[in-house]
Design a protein around this motif. Sequence first.
Motif, short mmCIF file in Angstrom:
data_model
loop_
_atom_site.label_atom_id
_atom_site.label_comp_id
_atom_site.label_asym_id
_atom_site.label_seq_id
_atom_site.Cartn_x
_atom_site.Cartn_y
_atom_site.Cartn_z
N LEU A 360 -26.76 -47.70 9.04
CA LEU A 360 -28.03 -48.35 8.67
C LEU A 360 -29.15 -47.52 8.69
N SER A 409 -25.29 -43.88 4.86
CA SER A 409 -24.04 -44.66 3.98
C SER A 409 -23.87 -44.15 2.87
N LYS A 410 -24.71 -43.70 2.16
CA LYS A 410 -24.64 -43.21 0.80
C LYS A 410 -24.00 -41.92 0.53
N LEU A 411 -23.86 -41.26 1.67
CA LEU A 411 -23.39 -39.70 1.63
C LEU A 411 -21.88 -39.57 1.67
N SER A 412 -21.44 -38.51 1.11
CA SER A 412 -19.83 -38.26 1.11
C SER A 412 -19.48 -37.96 2.39
N GLY A 413 -18.04 -37.99 2.75
CA GLY A 413 -17.82 -37.86 3.97
C GLY A 413 -17.97 -36.56 4.74
#
Lengths: 515, 432
Positions: A360, A409-413
Motif C-alpha cells: 500500500l 505495487s505498480k512497479l515490476s518485480g
Amino acid sequence: MSDVPILLEMRSITKEFPGVKALSDVNLVVRAGEIHAICGENGAGKSTLMKVLSGVYPHGTYDGQIIYQGSESKFSDIRASENAGIVIIHQELALIPGMSIAENIFLGNEPRKRGAIDWKAANRMALDLMARVGLQEDPDTLIKDIGVGKQQLVEIAKAFAKDVKLLILDEPTAALNEADSKHLLDLLRGFRSRGITSIMISHKLNEIEAIADQITILRDGRTVETLDVKADGVDEDRIVRGMVGRELSSRFPDHTPKIGEVFFEVRNWNVRHPISADRQVCKNESFVVRRGEIVGFAGLMGAGRTELAMSIFGRSYGVFESGTIIKDGKEIVLKSVADAIDNGLAYVSEDRKAIGLNLLDDIKSSTVAAKLSKISHHGVLSEVEEYQAAESYRKELRTKAPTVDESVSKLSGGNQQKVVLAKWMFTDPDLLILDEPTRGIDVGAKYEIYGIIQRLADQGKGVIVISSELPELIGLCDRIYTVFEGAITGEIARADATPENLMKQMTSTKKMATR
Amino acid sequence: MSRLKDLQKNLFGGTTSNARQFGMIFTLVAIVVLFQILTDGLTLRSDNLIALFQQNSYILILAIGMLMVIVAGHIDLSVGSVAAFAGILVAKSMTEWDLPWPAAILFGLAIGAVIGAWQGFWVAYIGVPAFIVTLAGMLLFRGGNQFIGNASTVPVPEGFREIGSGFLPEFGPNTGYNNATLLLGLIAAVAVVWREIQARKTRRAMDADPAPMWISILRMAIMVGVIAFAALRFASGRVGTSFPISGIILLVLVIAYSFYTRNTAGGRHIYAVGGNSRAAELSGVKLKRVNFFVMMNMSILAALAGMIFVARSAASGPQDGNGWELDAIAAVFIGGAAVAGGIGTISGSIVGGLVMAVLNNGLQLMGVGTDRVQIIKGLVLLLAVAIDVYNKSQGRFSIVGSLMRPFRRDDSAPPASPPDAEREPAKAAVSG
C-alpha cells in the motif's frame, strides 16, 4: 521394460506464461506399474508439468498431447483428472487440520445414504484405506494431532478413496524425518508390487536412486533425457550431471573482491520449528563472514536456509534454542528485529510481496520504513529528508519509476526488489542477508542487482546470498556453504565451486569440506 | 481541461490521495448544499450548526480513535459501553466522592486507560481478535455501567457540564458577534495560509514544482472563505452561544492526531502494521506494542467522548453511548478507510462522520422519522463499504472517490493491473 504397456504419454508439451516459456517440447513416457522420478533444479518446470497433467492448467492453455490409458485426455480441471484416476499430492498438504482423518479422507467425496453423510460407512471405509497405507490411528483423530508423516499417509489414503491409478507425489519426503521417509518409500514399493503407478518429484537423489525405475530429467523447461535406473546403471553423480549440465554464461559483472578479516560469526546455532517442537530446523550450524565478502548459501528448497537467516535476524523465525553471534569480536544478542537492525544487520526476504514490502506504500515511505529514526527530529518525521533519501536511492539503483511518490505495487518485480534493497541500504547495515535476491526478476534486472551486491561488498560490508540457482551462487559468491536438512554440510571456495560438487553436498548429509 | 486537472490535483493537501480527499469534501459540500435547499436554509443557520457540532463532537472524537484501530487492522465494538462506563464512574466520583470536576476528568481518562490496557492486553499479547475482545467489552462495560449506576441516571455538577454544553466566553467590545469565535476563525485562517506557504516550501525542497500559484491562492481563498463563513455563523448565534467547547476539544484532537499519524514514526507504524504486519515486523516495528497502543488509545478517547456526552446531557444514564460504535465505524469507512486495514486518514474519517451527521440532521429537519433515517443511514454505510470492497482490486478507492471517477476521466487512470501482475503466474509456475 519396453514390453510393459504405456500408461501415460505426454507428447511435446509446451506451456507459456507471458514472457516466460515454462515448458518447451517436453516429453514424458510412464509405463504401467513403475515408479517414475522427475528430477531437475528449482525452476526446471517439474511442477508446471504436473499441473498440466492434473488439469490445473486445463486443456487448451498448453500445446501438446496427453495420451492416458491409450486415448487422448483433455482435462478441464483437477476434478476431471481425478475422475480418470490421476491424483496429485502436493508438497503443501491439502488437509484441514481441524477435521478428523476420516472426514479428510472423504472430503468432497463423502459416502451418502439418503442425502446425509453415512459416517458409519465412512469410518469403516477409512479404516480399510488406512490399513492399505499402513496408518494405525483412530479415524476420528484430528489431523492437527498427528505428525506430518502420518498426515502424508492420510493424503495417500485420500487418493486411494478416489480409486487412484496414477499417483503423483511432489516432494513427498521434504518435510519428513528419516523414519517416516523410509516408511513412505517402502509403501511406494508396495504399491508398485500391486500395480499402482507412481510419479515422484524429489530433490533427494539418494531416494530416487534407491526407488525409481525410470528417471526423466528436466532442465530449463526441456526434457534432457530419460534414464532407466537398472539398465543404465544410474547413480547420483549421473543424475546431477543431467540436472546441471549447462554452460555458465557470463551473466555477472566483473568483480575483484576486496576481502578483509572475519567480522561476523555464528557458532553452534540451534533453532526449533515454531509449531512442531520436535523438528529441529537449524542443527548446530556455524559459519563466518568476512568484510567485503559475498558468502553464498546453497541448498534445496526446505533445506533450512531461510530459517537460518531469519532466526539470526532477531529471532524472526522459529524457537531459539542455543547459539552465539559474534560481531566485531563481541558477542551480540538479537532478541528482536529492532535489535538486529540496531546492530547493523539487514535481511531482504525471499518473498518481497508477502513479507518484504507494504504494497500500500509508495516508494519513499518504503525506502525509509526500516529506519524512521534517521529522518526524525525530536520525534517528527522530515518529509523533505524522506524524499531526498528515496530520490538518491532511486537514482543510485536506477529504479524505474516516474517519481518516488509512485506506489510500490505498480512497479515490476525487479524495481520492487530495488526498493527493498534501498530500504535496507538506508539502515546502513554491516551485514546484508539477501534471500533469493533475484527470484522472479528478468535477466537484465538480475545483472543490475548483482552489480549492486558487489558494490555493497566493496564498501566493506559482508553480504550473505541465499539462492536456489547454483549458477548465480557460483558466479557471484566468494565462498559458498551448502545446507542440507538444517545442517551445514560443506564449505566451498569460489575456485572449487562447480554445480556438480555443490549439488552433491546439497543432497547428502556427509560432511565433505573441500577447503 | 488542463486547468481543471491542475485544480483537482492540487486543491487539497499535497499527496497522491488528493483526488480522494477532494472527492470526500466535495460530497460533504454537496450534501450540505442539498439540505440547505431542501430545508429552506435551516441547515446552515447558526443554532443548527452549533447543535450539529455539539451533538456529534463525541462521535467524531470516537472516529479519530476508531480510524487508528481500523488502520491497524482491528475493530472496536466496545466504545459505546466504555463511554457509558467511564461516564457513570465520573458522575459518581463528583456527586458521591465530591471529586472536583477537573480531577474527575483526569479520573475519567484514567479509567479509559485502564480499560484500554485490559483490551489491548488481550488483543496484542494474547492474540484474541479485537472483534471478540471488544464484543466482550461491549457487554462487560454496559453491564458495569448499569451495575454501578443501579440502572438509573446520575446528575453531574454545573462546572463539569461546560465540556459538553459550554461555549467560548464573551469578551471585548460589543461587535454583535462572539469575539472569541471570531478570534478563533482568524487564527485558523492564518494557520491555513501559513500551512500553504510551508507546503510550497517543502515541495520546492523536494525539487518538485509546487502547485501553480493561482491554485495555491484559490485553495487558500476557498479555505479562508469557508472558515470566515463558519466563524461568522458560529459567532452570530443566540446570545450566550458561540463555538462550543466540545468543538474546541475535537479540533485540538484532530490536529494533534493528524500530526501524529502523518508525521511521526509511531503513526507510520500503525499504517505499516495494517498494510502488512509481517513486513512491518521484519522492518523492526514492535507489532504488539502498536496493537496495544491503538486499543488503549481508543478506550481513552471513548472515555473522553462519554464524559462530553454526560456533560451535555447533564447526567449519566444506563443507555448512554448505545450504538456509538456503529456511528464511529461508519464514519471511518465512509471516510475512505480500507476494510482490510492500512489505509485511511483522520481528516477523511472526520469528513465521513460529518457526512453522516449532516445526513442525520438534514433528514430530521425535514421531518423524516428516525425509522426512515436509520434505513437511509444503513444503506449509505453498506454502499460505502460495498464499493470499497469492490474497488479493492482496482486501486482501492473509497465510495466518494468512486463517485468522483466520472469527473476524473482525463486524469491518468490507475492501471487495472500492475505490470508485475501478469508475471505472477509464471513465477509461481516455474518455481518447481
